[in-house]
Motif scaffolding. Structure first.
Motif, short mmCIF file in Angstrom:
data_model
loop_
_atom_site.label_atom_id
_atom_site.label_comp_id
_atom_site.label_asym_id
_atom_site.label_seq_id
_atom_site.Cartn_x
_atom_site.Cartn_y
_atom_site.Cartn_z
N THR A 58 0.42 -1.40 -0.10
CA THR A 58 0.66 -0.22 -0.10
C THR A 58 0.49 1.23 -0.04
O THR A 58 1.73 1.42 0.37
CB THR A 58 -0.76 0.03 1.57
N ARG A 59 0.16 2.92 -0.10
CA ARG A 59 0.53 3.33 -0.59
C ARG A 59 0.12 4.54 0.56
O ARG A 59 -0.84 4.44 0.07
CB ARG A 59 0.91 3.97 -1.56
N MET A 60 0.71 5.73 1.41
CA MET A 60 0.33 6.32 1.96
C MET A 60 -0.32 7.67 1.03
O MET A 60 1.12 7.73 0.32
CB MET A 60 0.69 7.25 3.53
N ASP B 261 -4.81 8.51 3.36
CA ASP B 261 -5.46 7.44 3.51
C ASP B 261 -4.79 6.33 2.78
O ASP B 261 -3.12 6.69 2.73
CB ASP B 261 -6.35 7.08 2.06
N LEU B 262 -4.49 5.04 2.78
CA LEU B 262 -3.79 4.09 2.37
C LEU B 262 -4.42 3.85 0.59
O LEU B 262 -5.87 3.11 0.91
CB LEU B 262 -3.67 2.45 3.18
#
Ligand SMILES: [Ca+2]
Ligand SMILES: [Ca+2]
Lengths: 311, 311
Positions: free
Chosen positions: B191-193, B201-202
């Motif tokens: 995931t990326r923030m 959000d992710l």
């Protein structure tokens, strides 16, 4: 002393906590939270226990390294090992927190998870903070123990989300914090499964899997907890992403930031603590709706032994 | 019907479970386990719910893909998407379980975790098994719901440890299994923030983080739970490492393996189910001390609706 949070002084911090818990408990209110939504995440170093003069992870890594250096004296001449063995704070601070987590990880390689756990338990049972003749595990913050117990009594599930090594924290989390090992999220190394004499074990490898700091705290919260926390408590810029993540959900939210401003009873530090500074979070706290907790003003006592303080 | 595990027939399987729980409850006995040690891990597909004609993850991925193919018809011509859209089982089985987890992951990319959760909940609320006019979430095994409830009443903490996507299982684990989302371990994507309009959000990325099968189940148990389970329940070779890990600890241990041998009420399959075969674990079960559970003989009923069976 009041019966709720007796070691929290009356003030904005204590009031914010009590109001938040009252809100989520109010049946029929739009702010009511069912128990499964009551997720609270706490940073560990500097939030739940003392991180001065350096994080406990450093001393654990150094003591592991000493044992290795006895077997291989060449380590005493090589960086970063030399700095750790000589407690050369300037070089260690350059390396940052990830640096000494990596040194610690290197010293754990080749151990099974079970062996590591036994070594960590044995070390924690005796290891003392060099500035005061007390064990690290006795230098946890009494007001935080009260807060976690209070939240648990109100059906919150507490998770520790730390840049420190997950298995070091798990070696004392149940006994000291009453937090199950499965509710500890932290930095980790890769492992390899091995079968010896028909027994399956995991061997720790000298390779970082996750350095659980900043954005990684948010990613690991999602991976391990699967739900956005409604309460987060930290003490440094490493916790800012976690605080923002908690605060940007819908419904009641509480973000708390501990400020070490108590040179009399513990320490006063923020921006200048290079290993884990508090700067951006301090500057942006009002915009982000973060409640600052002053160790000096908000806490009646610091450590579990009444009257015991630094130095 | 007996009051304990009423949907388990009297026999070696039920007896092994009841004896195990009695042993760990016996105060003062060397086999007594304090609650924190009472960790039980359950596989999901084929252990807790029906995995025929293919795992639910496949149907979820396919339905997500259909939506994407409506927007980009070229997907209908490209493998492996074509096979999924056309339900070409031969090609899908070649790809294996990891293959369709990867297709599913690709279809989730660009969604936030929160968006994914809402879509998964909406899908599960209606999606039905193509062989029978019932929803997937109604095709969970009643004897297993009883067993998990029985274990929880005896202070066990249940974890689901699945090759399926962790966030799909979390979308129904609390409601259907009474297992908190934080006690679900599964396959995951990176995931990326992201911060949008001040909200953190992710974002799911189309890159596998962990395919939680075989040795990875053991590694993820250590990472998420931090303790060796004392009870493990699986149904395929993908669970063999987890069973061995549980069984090779000290003290009381129970390893259970569900055998789908009930063509009348559900399905009969093992070695030939290419996506998730049961072969090595079946052959080695006696040597390893694994207790085989026969769906046909050990279970009084299969699904929560009395009398409902396949086809
Ligand atoms: Ca900290
Ligand atoms: Ca399975």
């Amino acid at each position: 002393m009041p019966s709720l949070l007796p070691n929290w002084n009356d003030g904005a911090g204590r009031t914010a906590i009590l109001r938040f818990v009252a809100r989520v408990n109010e049946a029929g209110s739009p702010d009511f939270l069912p128990p499964e939504e009551r997720i609270a995440t706490f940073d560990n170093d500097g939030t739940l226990w003392c991180e001065q003069p350096l994080q406990v992870q450093f001393f654990f890594g150094r003591d592991q390294l000493k044992k290795l250096a006895d077997a291989d004296p060449s380590l005493k001449l090589r960086q970063p090992y030399k700095a750790f063995l000589e407690h050369d704070i300037a070089i260690i601070k350059q390396e940052g927190k990830q640096g000494f987590f990596e040194v610690a990880a290197a010293t754990h390689a080749g151990m099974t998870n079970d062996e590591f756990h036994l070594q960590a338990c044995a070390w924690l049972a005796g290891a003392k903070n060099p500035l005061v003749n007390r064990r690290f595990i006795d230098l946890v913050y009494r007001p935080q123990l009260e807060l976690m117990e209070f939240l648990q009594k109100n059906d919150f599930r507490i998770f520790i989300v730390s840049g420190g090594g997950v298995d070091l924290i798990r070696a004392f989390s149940e006994e000291v914090y009453a937090v199950p090992r499965s509710q500890v999220v932290g930095s980790s190394v890769k492992t390899r499964m091995e079968t010896r004499d028909g027994k399956v074990d995991l061997l720790k490898l000298p390779e970082l899997q996750s350095f659980d700091d900043r954005e990684a705290k948010v990613q690991n919260i999602a991976l391990h907890i699967g739900r956005r926390p409604v309460l987060a408590f930290g003490n440094s810029d490493g916790d800012l992403a976690m605080l923002q993540y908690a605060l940007s959900g819908d419904g009641p939210r509480l973000g708390l930031l501990l400020h070490h401003d108590d040179a009399e009873r513990e320490f006063a530090y923020d921006r200048e603590f290079a290993v884990s500074p508090l700067a951006e979070a301090l500057d942006r706290r009002d915009d982000l709706g973060i409640t600052l907790i002053s160790m000096k003003n908000d806490w009646r006592s610091i450590f579990p032994d009444e009257g015991s303080t630094f130095p």
